[in-house]
Design a protein around this motif. Structure first.
Motif, PDB file in Angstrom:
ATOM      1  N   UNK A   1       0.828  -1.199   0.000  1.00 50.64           N
ATOM      2  CA  UNK A   1       0.000   0.000   0.000  1.00 50.64           C
ATOM      3  C   UNK A   1       0.871   1.261   0.000  1.00 50.64           C
ATOM      4  N   UNK A   2       1.865   1.294   0.880  1.00 49.47           N
ATOM      5  CA  UNK A   2       2.737   2.469   0.982  1.00 49.47           C
ATOM      6  C   UNK A   2       3.519   2.704  -0.311  1.00 49.47           C
ATOM      7  N   UNK A   3       4.050   1.646  -0.890  1.00 45.70           N
ATOM      8  CA  UNK A   3       4.832   1.781  -2.125  1.00 45.70           C
ATOM      9  C   UNK A   3       3.937   2.266  -3.262  1.00 45.70           C
TER      10      UNK A   3
ATOM     11  N   UNK B   1       2.230   6.584  -6.935  1.00 44.95           N
ATOM     12  CA  UNK B   1       1.136   7.408  -7.466  1.00 44.95           C
ATOM     13  C   UNK B   1       1.432   8.896  -7.271  1.00 44.95           C
ATOM     14  N   UNK B   2       1.988   9.253  -6.126  1.00 42.22           N
ATOM     15  CA  UNK B   2       2.342  10.658  -5.879  1.00 42.22           C
ATOM     16  C   UNK B   2       3.439  11.103  -6.826  1.00 42.22           C
ATOM     17  N   UNK B   3       4.440  10.259  -7.032  1.00 39.27           N
ATOM     18  CA  UNK B   3       5.543  10.608  -7.921  1.00 39.27           C
ATOM     19  C   UNK B   3       5.061  10.801  -9.359  1.00 39.27           C
ATOM     20  N   UNK B   4       4.114   9.997  -9.785  1.00 39.80           N
ATOM     21  CA  UNK B   4       3.599  10.095 -11.156  1.00 39.80           C
ATOM     22  C   UNK B   4       2.892  11.421 -11.414  1.00 39.80           C
TER      23      UNK B   4
ATOM     24  N   UNK C   1       8.093  17.896  -0.936  1.00 37.01           N
ATOM     25  CA  UNK C   1       7.192  18.015  -2.082  1.00 37.01           C
ATOM     26  C   UNK C   1       6.374  16.740  -2.261  1.00 37.01           C
ATOM     27  N   UNK C   2       7.029  15.584  -2.162  1.00 30.96           N
ATOM     28  CA  UNK C   2       6.319  14.313  -2.293  1.00 30.96           C
ATOM     29  C   UNK C   2       5.317  14.145  -1.153  1.00 30.96           C
ATOM     30  N   UNK C   3       5.727  14.480   0.061  1.00 27.82           N
ATOM     31  CA  UNK C   3       4.819  14.356   1.207  1.00 27.82           C
ATOM     32  C   UNK C   3       3.598  15.256   1.046  1.00 27.82           C
ATOM     33  N   UNK C   4       3.792  16.452   0.518  1.00 28.51           N
ATOM     34  CA  UNK C   4       2.653  17.352   0.272  1.00 28.51           C
ATOM     35  C   UNK C   4       1.663  16.700  -0.684  1.00 28.51           C
ATOM     36  N   UNK C   5       2.183  16.058  -1.739  1.00 33.60           N
ATOM     37  CA  UNK C   5       1.319  15.386  -2.710  1.00 33.60           C
ATOM     38  C   UNK C   5       0.598  14.211  -2.043  1.00 33.60           C
ATOM     39  N   UNK C   6       1.306  13.478  -1.201  1.00 34.94           N
ATOM     40  CA  UNK C   6       0.691  12.344  -0.491  1.00 34.94           C
ATOM     41  C   UNK C   6      -0.409  12.809   0.449  1.00 34.94           C
ATOM     42  N   UNK C   7      -0.171  13.907   1.153  1.00 35.99           N
ATOM     43  CA  UNK C   7      -1.181  14.436   2.072  1.00 35.99           C
ATOM     44  C   UNK C   7      -2.367  14.989   1.323  1.00 35.99           C
TER      45      UNK C   7
END
Length: 154
Positions: free
Chosen positions: A6-8, A13-16, A145-151
């Motif tokens: 799930x985490x991966x 998905x966020x990176x894409x 930046x990635x964490x912002x997208x994940x949140x």
């Protein structure tokens, strides 16, 4: 394994959804994920996994892989014997049929590389061996930046 998967998937998905202009100072700022950013994105993924209870992912550097050893290099993670690769599909343009994410104890594609364990992959640990504080700062910014997208995905 379900939580790890799930985490991966969440991270990929966020990176894409991000673009090179969203990043600064790493390979992610010049290449559209997953192209040519396996090292940097693996180190960021390792930090995310560590923050979610999966510490000690190792950075694996592969050389001379592929059908005919034509792939000079590739980087992925190994966590307690499980290979985790979020960029192997970048090689599909060369005739490979890699999924966007590999999470497996064995994978024929990854096994084609001469693999070397390069130590703890989390950029907050890994970069201390090799780089300047400026690069660490760039990675910290990319990770934010990635964490912002994940949140934002909730």
């Amino acid at each position: 394994m379900e939580q790890l998967t799930f985490l991966v998937n969440q991270f990929r998905a966020a990176m894409e959804k991000l673009n090179p202009c969203d990043f600064d100072g790493t390979s992610l700022s010049v290449s559209k994920f997953p192209e040519a950013c396996c090292d940097d994105s693996s180190q960021l993924l390792a930090a995310y996994l560590s923050d979610n209870g999966y510490s000690n992912a190792k950075l694996i550097r592969g050389a001379n892989g592929g059908f005919n050893e034509e792939l000079g290099s590739h980087v992925w993670l190994n966590l307690d014997g499980v290979h985790i690769d979020i960029t192997s599909d970048q090689f599909n343009k060369y005739g490979y049929k890699n999924p966007p994410i590999i999470i497996a104890e064995h994978n024929d594609f990854l096994s084609s590389f001469e693999a070397q364990d390069d130590g703890i992959a989390d950029y907050r640990i890994h970069l201390k061996k090799y780089s300047s504080p400026g690069l660490e700062s760039d990675f910290k910014s990319c990770y934010a930046t990635v964490l912002e997208r994940l949140l934002a995905r909730g």
